[in-house]
Design a protein around this motif. Structure first.
Motif, PDB file in Angstrom:
ATOM      1  N   GLU A   1      76.923 -46.862  16.529  1.00 26.29           N
ATOM      2  CA  GLU A   1      76.112 -46.179  15.554  1.00 26.29           C
ATOM      3  C   GLU A   1      75.859 -44.756  16.014  1.00 26.29           C
ATOM      4  OE1 GLU A   1      72.566 -48.283  14.827  1.00 26.29           O
ATOM      5  OE2 GLU A   1      73.549 -50.104  14.095  1.00 26.29           O
ATOM      6  N   GLY A   2      75.848 -43.856  15.071  1.00 29.72           N
ATOM      7  CA  GLY A   2      75.588 -42.468  15.375  1.00 29.72           C
ATOM      8  C   GLY A   2      74.921 -41.798  14.194  1.00 29.72           C
ATOM      9  N   PRO A   3      74.361 -40.625  14.399  1.00 33.68           N
ATOM     10  CA  PRO A   3      73.708 -39.935  13.287  1.00 33.68           C
ATOM     11  C   PRO A   3      74.729 -39.520  12.238  1.00 33.68           C
ATOM     12  CG  PRO A   3      73.876 -38.502  15.208  1.00 33.68           C
ATOM     13  CD  PRO A   3      74.308 -39.864  15.651  1.00 33.68           C
ATOM     14  N   PRO A   4      74.340 -39.502  10.977  1.00 31.71           N
ATOM     15  CA  PRO A   4      75.262 -39.077   9.932  1.00 31.71           C
ATOM     16  C   PRO A   4      75.588 -37.599  10.072  1.00 31.71           C
ATOM     17  CG  PRO A   4      73.050 -39.331   9.056  1.00 31.71           C
ATOM     18  CD  PRO A   4      73.022 -39.868  10.460  1.00 31.71           C
ATOM     19  N   PRO A   5      76.693 -37.160   9.520  1.00 32.92           N
ATOM     20  CA  PRO A   5      77.050 -35.742   9.629  1.00 32.92           C
ATOM     21  C   PRO A   5      76.045 -34.853   8.908  1.00 32.92           C
ATOM     22  CG  PRO A   5      78.487 -36.877   8.073  1.00 32.92           C
ATOM     23  CD  PRO A   5      77.689 -37.939   8.764  1.00 32.92           C
ATOM     24  N   VAL A   6      75.858 -33.669   9.441  1.00 26.48           N
ATOM     25  CA  VAL A   6      74.912 -32.708   8.861  1.00 26.48           C
ATOM     26  C   VAL A   6      75.557 -32.043   7.654  1.00 26.48           C
ATOM     27  CG1 VAL A   6      73.604 -30.595   9.269  1.00 26.48           C
ATOM     28  CG2 VAL A   6      73.795 -32.306  11.071  1.00 26.48           C
ATOM     29  N   ILE A   7      74.887 -32.110   6.510  1.00 26.54           N
ATOM     30  CA  ILE A   7      75.417 -31.510   5.289  1.00 26.54           C
ATOM     31  C   ILE A   7      74.556 -30.345   4.802  1.00 26.54           C
ATOM     32  CG2 ILE A   7      76.474 -33.672   4.567  1.00 26.54           C
ATOM     33  CD1 ILE A   7      74.174 -34.014   2.595  1.00 26.54           C
ATOM     34  N   ALA A   8      73.383 -30.140   5.398  1.00 27.55           N
ATOM     35  CA  ALA A   8      72.497 -29.060   4.973  1.00 27.55           C
ATOM     36  C   ALA A   8      71.631 -28.624   6.147  1.00 27.55           C
ATOM     37  CB  ALA A   8      71.614 -29.489   3.795  1.00 27.55           C
ATOM     38  N   THR A   9      71.131 -27.402   6.069  1.00 28.09           N
ATOM     39  CA  THR A   9      70.239 -26.848   7.083  1.00 28.09           C
ATOM     40  C   THR A   9      68.963 -26.380   6.415  1.00 28.09           C
ATOM     41  OG1 THR A   9      72.136 -26.079   8.381  1.00 28.09           O
ATOM     42  CG2 THR A   9      69.996 -25.149   8.920  1.00 28.09           C
ATOM     43  N   ALA A  10      67.832 -26.739   6.986  1.00 25.55           N
ATOM     44  CA  ALA A  10      66.528 -26.268   6.519  1.00 25.55           C
ATOM     45  C   ALA A  10      65.961 -25.322   7.572  1.00 25.55           C
ATOM     46  CB  ALA A  10      65.575 -27.429   6.280  1.00 25.55           C
ATOM     47  N   ILE A  11      65.634 -24.116   7.167  1.00 24.15           N
ATOM     48  CA  ILE A  11      65.149 -23.111   8.117  1.00 24.15           C
ATOM     49  C   ILE A  11      63.684 -22.806   7.840  1.00 24.15           C
ATOM     50  CG2 ILE A  11      67.409 -22.073   8.514  1.00 24.15           C
ATOM     51  CD1 ILE A  11      66.678 -19.902   6.535  1.00 24.15           C
ATOM     52  N   LEU A  12      62.929 -22.695   8.919  1.00 22.93           N
ATOM     53  CA  LEU A  12      61.524 -22.308   8.846  1.00 22.93           C
ATOM     54  C   LEU A  12      61.343 -21.119   9.774  1.00 22.93           C
ATOM     55  CD1 LEU A  12      58.502 -24.773   8.884  1.00 22.93           C
ATOM     56  CD2 LEU A  12      58.350 -22.421   9.672  1.00 22.93           C
ATOM     57  N   VAL A  13      61.152 -19.948   9.197  1.00 20.43           N
ATOM     58  CA  VAL A  13      60.980 -18.720   9.967  1.00 20.43           C
ATOM     59  C   VAL A  13      59.491 -18.481  10.163  1.00 20.43           C
ATOM     60  CG1 VAL A  13      61.491 -16.257  10.104  1.00 20.43           C
ATOM     61  CG2 VAL A  13      63.110 -17.797   8.968  1.00 20.43           C
ATOM     62  N   GLU A  14      59.044 -18.543  11.402  1.00 26.74           N
ATOM     63  CA  GLU A  14      57.629 -18.329  11.714  1.00 26.74           C
ATOM     64  C   GLU A  14      57.511 -17.525  12.997  1.00 26.74           C
ATOM     65  OE1 GLU A  14      54.431 -17.476  11.329  1.00 26.74           O
ATOM     66  OE2 GLU A  14      54.611 -19.105   9.851  1.00 26.74           O
ATOM     67  N   MET A  15      57.005 -16.313  12.875  1.00 26.06           N
ATOM     68  CA  MET A  15      56.880 -15.419  14.018  1.00 26.06           C
ATOM     69  C   MET A  15      55.447 -15.372  14.550  1.00 26.06           C
ATOM     70  SD  MET A  15      60.039 -14.591  13.684  1.00 26.06           S
ATOM     71  CE  MET A  15      60.474 -13.161  14.665  1.00 26.06           C
ATOM     72  N   ARG A  16      54.562 -16.164  13.935  1.00 25.75           N
ATOM     73  CA  ARG A  16      53.158 -16.170  14.334  1.00 25.75           C
ATOM     74  C   ARG A  16      52.769 -17.540  14.877  1.00 25.75           C
ATOM     75  NH1 ARG A  16      51.448 -15.198   8.318  1.00 25.75           N
ATOM     76  NH2 ARG A  16      53.014 -16.856   8.246  1.00 25.75           N
ATOM     77  N   CYS A  17      51.586 -17.623  15.450  1.00 25.13           N
ATOM     78  CA  CYS A  17      51.011 -18.911  15.847  1.00 25.13           C
ATOM     79  C   CYS A  17      50.182 -19.418  14.664  1.00 25.13           C
ATOM     80  CB  CYS A  17      50.171 -18.758  17.108  1.00 25.13           C
ATOM     81  SG  CYS A  17      51.089 -18.239  18.559  1.00 25.13           S
ATOM     82  N   HIS A  18      50.871 -19.798  13.628  1.00 22.73           N
ATOM     83  CA  HIS A  18      50.241 -20.171  12.359  1.00 22.73           C
ATOM     84  C   HIS A  18      49.558 -21.533  12.495  1.00 22.73           C
ATOM     85  CE1 HIS A  18      49.610 -20.650   8.077  1.00 22.73           C
ATOM     86  NE2 HIS A  18      50.113 -19.452   7.858  1.00 22.73           N
ATOM     87  N   SER A  19      48.336 -21.632  11.981  1.00 16.76           N
ATOM     88  CA  SER A  19      47.576 -22.873  12.116  1.00 16.76           C
ATOM     89  C   SER A  19      48.169 -24.013  11.297  1.00 16.76           C
ATOM     90  CB  SER A  19      46.122 -22.642  11.683  1.00 16.76           C
ATOM     91  OG  SER A  19      46.064 -22.167  10.341  1.00 16.76           O
ATOM     92  N   ALA A  20      48.913 -23.697  10.239  1.00 15.42           N
ATOM     93  CA  ALA A  20      49.510 -24.730   9.390  1.00 15.42           C
ATOM     94  C   ALA A  20      50.958 -25.027   9.757  1.00 15.42           C
ATOM     95  CB  ALA A  20      49.432 -24.314   7.922  1.00 15.42           C
ATOM     96  N   PHE A  21      51.451 -24.439  10.825  1.00 14.72           N
ATOM     97  CA  PHE A  21      52.853 -24.635  11.202  1.00 14.72           C
ATOM     98  C   PHE A  21      53.161 -26.098  11.485  1.00 14.72           C
ATOM     99  CE2 PHE A  21      55.830 -25.031  14.797  1.00 14.72           C
ATOM    100  CZ  PHE A  21      56.999 -24.599  14.175  1.00 14.72           C
ATOM    101  N   SER A  22      52.279 -26.766  12.228  1.00 18.34           N
ATOM    102  CA  SER A  22      52.514 -28.162  12.580  1.00 18.34           C
ATOM    103  C   SER A  22      52.543 -29.051  11.342  1.00 18.34           C
ATOM    104  CB  SER A  22      51.435 -28.640  13.549  1.00 18.34           C
ATOM    105  OG  SER A  22      51.582 -30.012  13.845  1.00 18.34           O
ATOM    106  N   VAL A  23      51.651 -28.789  10.383  1.00 15.87           N
ATOM    107  CA  VAL A  23      51.603 -29.595   9.160  1.00 15.87           C
ATOM    108  C   VAL A  23      52.887 -29.416   8.353  1.00 15.87           C
ATOM    109  CG1 VAL A  23      50.323 -30.012   7.025  1.00 15.87           C
ATOM    110  CG2 VAL A  23      49.098 -29.415   9.115  1.00 15.87           C
TER     111      VAL A  23
END
Length: 203
Positions: A70-92
């Motif tokens: 068993e192995g992970p399925p192939p990657v078909i998409a990329t989700a990017i989150l650009v955050e240059m700050r220590c944003h309080s909602a980043f973890s959520v």
């Protein structure tokens, strides 16, 4: 004076009639354990699981259990989150993305040199994020604003011109060089002040 309901409970001694029931449960548990061992063994009598090294957040090698067949399925998409700050909602926002993005989607966090320790600390503090990182479906990448545009294109304005086309964030997203860096045919953009609330369709 009324008695407390907790004082009405009396400690009862187990009846001999329950002894066969307990023995039956123990025998059934042992049988289930033996069946599980047999399922884990291959035709050669060896376990179907092998030890493979994994990459941790510190870049060192650790050991984890990975199924050979068993192995992970192939990657078909990329989700990017650009955050240059220590944003309080980043973890959520990051947890919401992991919860609604399947293993077919690579989640990439782009950060600056100022909040790199903050981003890695959020990932390390969460078992869910750490597991996603170890499965190579969550990655981090440091970028520089200066490589894409101006950090403050309109210094005379209060917001420094963040809505200007020359602002580095806007300029990066309209730069073909930025999009050429992704190998997947689909790219989903996320932000720390937004939440992904439903499963992302991957099929």
């Amino acid at each position: 004076m009324a008695l407390s309901p907790y004082r009405r409970c009396r400690r009862s001694t187990p009846s001999l009639m329950s002894l066969p029931f307990i023995v039956g449960i123990l025998l059934a548990s042992l049988r289930s354990a033996n069946q599980l061992v047999e399922l884990m063994r291959g035709d050669d009598g060896m376990s179907q699981f092998a030890w493979w090294p994994e990459l941790t957040l510190n870049g060192t090698s650790t050991v984890g259990i990975v199924a050979e067949d068993e192995g992970p399925p192939p990657v078909i998409a990329t989700a990017i989150l650009v955050e240059m700050r220590c944003h309080s909602a980043f973890s959520v926002a990051l947890h919401a993305a992991v919860r609604n993005l399947g293993p077919e989607v690579l989640l990439l966090v782009m950060h600056s040199s100022h909040n790199g320790a903050f981003v890695r600390g959020v990932i390390k503090s969460s078992p869910v994020l750490t597991e996603r990182f170890r499965s190579e479906r969550l990655a981090v990448r440091q970028i520089r604003e200066e490589d894409w545009g101006l950090k403050c294109p309109e210094p005379h304005k209060r917001n420094c011109g963040v809505y200007s086309g020359k602002f580095w964030y806007s300029a990066m997203f309209v730069n073909a060089r930025f999009w050429d860096g992704f190998e997947t045919p689909y790219v989903l953009t996320l932000q720390s002040d937004t939440l992904l609330c439903r499963q992302f369709p991957t099929r």
